[in-house]
Design a protein around this motif. Structure first.
Motif, PDB file in Angstrom:
ATOM      1  N   LEU A   7      41.918  92.263  23.208  1.00  0.00           N
ATOM      2  CA  LEU A   7      42.030  92.338  21.747  1.00  0.00           C
ATOM      3  C   LEU A   7      40.821  93.059  21.159  1.00  0.00           C
ATOM      4  O   LEU A   7      40.962  93.938  20.299  1.00  0.00           O
ATOM      5  N   VAL A   8      39.638  92.729  21.650  1.00  0.00           N
ATOM      6  CA  VAL A   8      38.411  93.368  21.154  1.00  0.00           C
ATOM      7  C   VAL A   8      38.418  94.856  21.509  1.00  0.00           C
ATOM      8  O   VAL A   8      38.062  95.704  20.683  1.00  0.00           O
ATOM      9  N   ILE A   9      38.837  95.172  22.706  1.00  0.00           N
ATOM     10  CA  ILE A   9      38.891  96.572  23.143  1.00  0.00           C
ATOM     11  C   ILE A   9      39.861  97.367  22.274  1.00  0.00           C
ATOM     12  O   ILE A   9      39.553  98.467  21.816  1.00  0.00           O
ATOM     13  N   ALA A  10      41.044  96.810  22.023  1.00  0.00           N
ATOM     14  CA  ALA A  10      42.044  97.489  21.191  1.00  0.00           C
ATOM     15  C   ALA A  10      41.536  97.643  19.757  1.00  0.00           C
ATOM     16  O   ALA A  10      41.745  98.683  19.122  1.00  0.00           O
ATOM     17  N   THR A  11      40.843  96.629  19.253  1.00  0.00           N
ATOM     18  CA  THR A  11      40.276  96.681  17.906  1.00  0.00           C
ATOM     19  C   THR A  11      39.243  97.798  17.804  1.00  0.00           C
ATOM     20  O   THR A  11      39.276  98.613  16.876  1.00  0.00           O
ATOM     21  N   GLN A  12      38.336  97.853  18.769  1.00  0.00           N
ATOM     22  CA  GLN A  12      37.291  98.878  18.764  1.00  0.00           C
ATOM     23  C   GLN A  12      37.876 100.274  18.923  1.00  0.00           C
ATOM     24  O   GLN A  12      37.360 101.239  18.356  1.00  0.00           O
ATOM     25  N   SER A  13      38.946 100.385  19.678  1.00  0.00           N
ATOM     26  CA  SER A  13      39.598 101.681  19.863  1.00  0.00           C
ATOM     27  C   SER A  13      40.138 102.218  18.544  1.00  0.00           C
ATOM     28  O   SER A  13      39.937 103.385  18.204  1.00  0.00           O
ATOM     29  N   VAL A  14      40.809 101.367  17.789  1.00  0.00           N
ATOM     30  CA  VAL A  14      41.343 101.783  16.488  1.00  0.00           C
ATOM     31  C   VAL A  14      40.201 102.143  15.547  1.00  0.00           C
ATOM     32  O   VAL A  14      40.253 103.172  14.864  1.00  0.00           O
ATOM     33  N   GLN A  15      39.140 101.334  15.537  1.00  0.00           N
ATOM     34  CA  GLN A  15      37.999 101.616  14.665  1.00  0.00           C
ATOM     35  C   GLN A  15      37.375 102.966  15.004  1.00  0.00           C
ATOM     36  O   GLN A  15      37.037 103.742  14.109  1.00  0.00           O
ATOM     37  N   ARG A  16      37.215 103.254  16.289  1.00  0.00           N
ATOM     38  CA  ARG A  16      36.610 104.515  16.714  1.00  0.00           C
ATOM     39  C   ARG A  16      37.470 105.698  16.298  1.00  0.00           C
ATOM     40  O   ARG A  16      36.972 106.705  15.799  1.00  0.00           O
ATOM     41  N   LEU A  17      38.781 105.599  16.481  1.00  0.00           N
ATOM     42  CA  LEU A  17      39.676 106.699  16.121  1.00  0.00           C
ATOM     43  C   LEU A  17      39.709 106.927  14.603  1.00  0.00           C
ATOM     44  O   LEU A  17      39.767 108.072  14.149  1.00  0.00           O
ATOM     45  N   VAL A  18      39.663 105.849  13.834  1.00  0.00           N
ATOM     46  CA  VAL A  18      39.642 105.981  12.370  1.00  0.00           C
ATOM     47  C   VAL A  18      38.344 106.656  11.942  1.00  0.00           C
ATOM     48  O   VAL A  18      38.344 107.531  11.066  1.00  0.00           O
ATOM     49  N   LYS A  19      37.246 106.279  12.573  1.00  0.00           N
ATOM     50  CA  LYS A  19      35.954 106.895  12.261  1.00  0.00           C
ATOM     51  C   LYS A  19      35.982 108.382  12.628  1.00  0.00           C
ATOM     52  O   LYS A  19      35.515 109.235  11.866  1.00  0.00           O
ATOM     53  N   GLU A  20      36.555 108.705  13.776  1.00  0.00           N
ATOM     54  CA  GLU A  20      36.677 110.102  14.204  1.00  0.00           C
ATOM     55  C   GLU A  20      37.508 110.899  13.199  1.00  0.00           C
ATOM     56  O   GLU A  20      37.163 112.030  12.841  1.00  0.00           O
ATOM     57  N   ASP A  21      38.587 110.302  12.721  1.00  0.00           N
ATOM     58  CA  ASP A  21      39.422 110.953  11.716  1.00  0.00           C
ATOM     59  C   ASP A  21      38.606 111.247  10.456  1.00  0.00           C
ATOM     60  O   ASP A  21      38.705 112.334   9.876  1.00  0.00           O
ATOM     61  N   GLY A  22      37.785 110.304  10.055  1.00  0.00           N
ATOM     62  CA  GLY A  22      36.941 110.499   8.881  1.00  0.00           C
ATOM     63  C   GLY A  22      35.962 111.649   9.058  1.00  0.00           C
ATOM     64  O   GLY A  22      35.751 112.448   8.138  1.00  0.00           O
ATOM     65  N   TYR A  23      35.380 111.758  10.240  1.00  0.00           N
ATOM     66  CA  TYR A  23      34.453 112.859  10.512  1.00  0.00           C
ATOM     67  C   TYR A  23      35.166 114.204  10.430  1.00  0.00           C
ATOM     68  O   TYR A  23      34.646 115.163   9.862  1.00  0.00           O
ATOM     69  N   TYR A  24      36.361 114.276  11.003  1.00  0.00           N
ATOM     70  CA  TYR A  24      37.100 115.537  10.966  1.00  0.00           C
ATOM     71  C   TYR A  24      37.544 115.892   9.552  1.00  0.00           C
ATOM     72  O   TYR A  24      37.573 117.064   9.179  1.00  0.00           O
ATOM     73  N   ARG A  25      37.892 114.898   8.761  1.00  0.00           N
ATOM     74  CA  ARG A  25      38.264 115.166   7.364  1.00  0.00           C
ATOM     75  C   ARG A  25      37.075 115.746   6.597  1.00  0.00           C
ATOM     76  O   ARG A  25      37.224 116.675   5.806  1.00  0.00           O
ATOM     77  N   LYS A  26      35.906 115.165   6.836  1.00  0.00           N
ATOM     78  CA  LYS A  26      34.690 115.660   6.181  1.00  0.00           C
ATOM     79  C   LYS A  26      34.398 117.093   6.628  1.00  0.00           C
ATOM     80  O   LYS A  26      34.084 117.958   5.806  1.00  0.00           O
TER      81      LYS A  26
END
Length: 117
Positions: A7-26
């Motif tokens: 559960l923690v691994i899956a949670t961190q995976s989603v958080q990392r991908l959302v953060k990556e998306d934010g960087y690319y949007r910027k």
């Protein structure tokens, strides 16, 4: 310290991908600004190098735009895995703070939209 659970691994995976998306949007916004600025300068300039620089910036902009489709697919897959892990964790009686963090990340992942191009 024990290894993080699924559960923690899956949670961190989603958080990392959302953060990556934010960087690319910027990055996309910054590149769009540079292209617009160069296009305006090119109208006023007769410099041959300016058109080359503009083409390079446009190419970089297109490459950044191309990142979003595969990234979006990875986010959708990570969100699906997280939903499965939340369901499993709730039935197994996982710690409430982990489940809450997972649900918060789930909402973040579902909130990511395709960028306007």
């Amino acid at each position: 310290m024990p290894a993080p659970g699924p559960l923690v691994i899956a949670t961190q995976s989603v958080q990392r991908l959302v953060k990556e998306d934010g960087y690319y949007r910027k990055e996309l916004a910054q590149q769009s600004e540079r292209v617009e600025k160069l296009e305006a300068e090119l109208k006023e300039s007769t410099d041959g190098n300016a058109s080359f620089v503009l083409k390079q910036e446009q190419k970089a902009l297109e490459e950044t735009k191309a990142v979003f489709a595969p990234l979006r697919k990875r986010i959708v897959e990570a969100v699906q895995r997280l939903e499965e892990q939340i369901a499993a964790a709730e039935s197994e009686g996982a710690p409430p703070d982990e489940i809450k963090a997972a649900k918060d990340s789930l909402e973040l992942g579902k909130g990511v939209e395709a960028p306007a191009t």
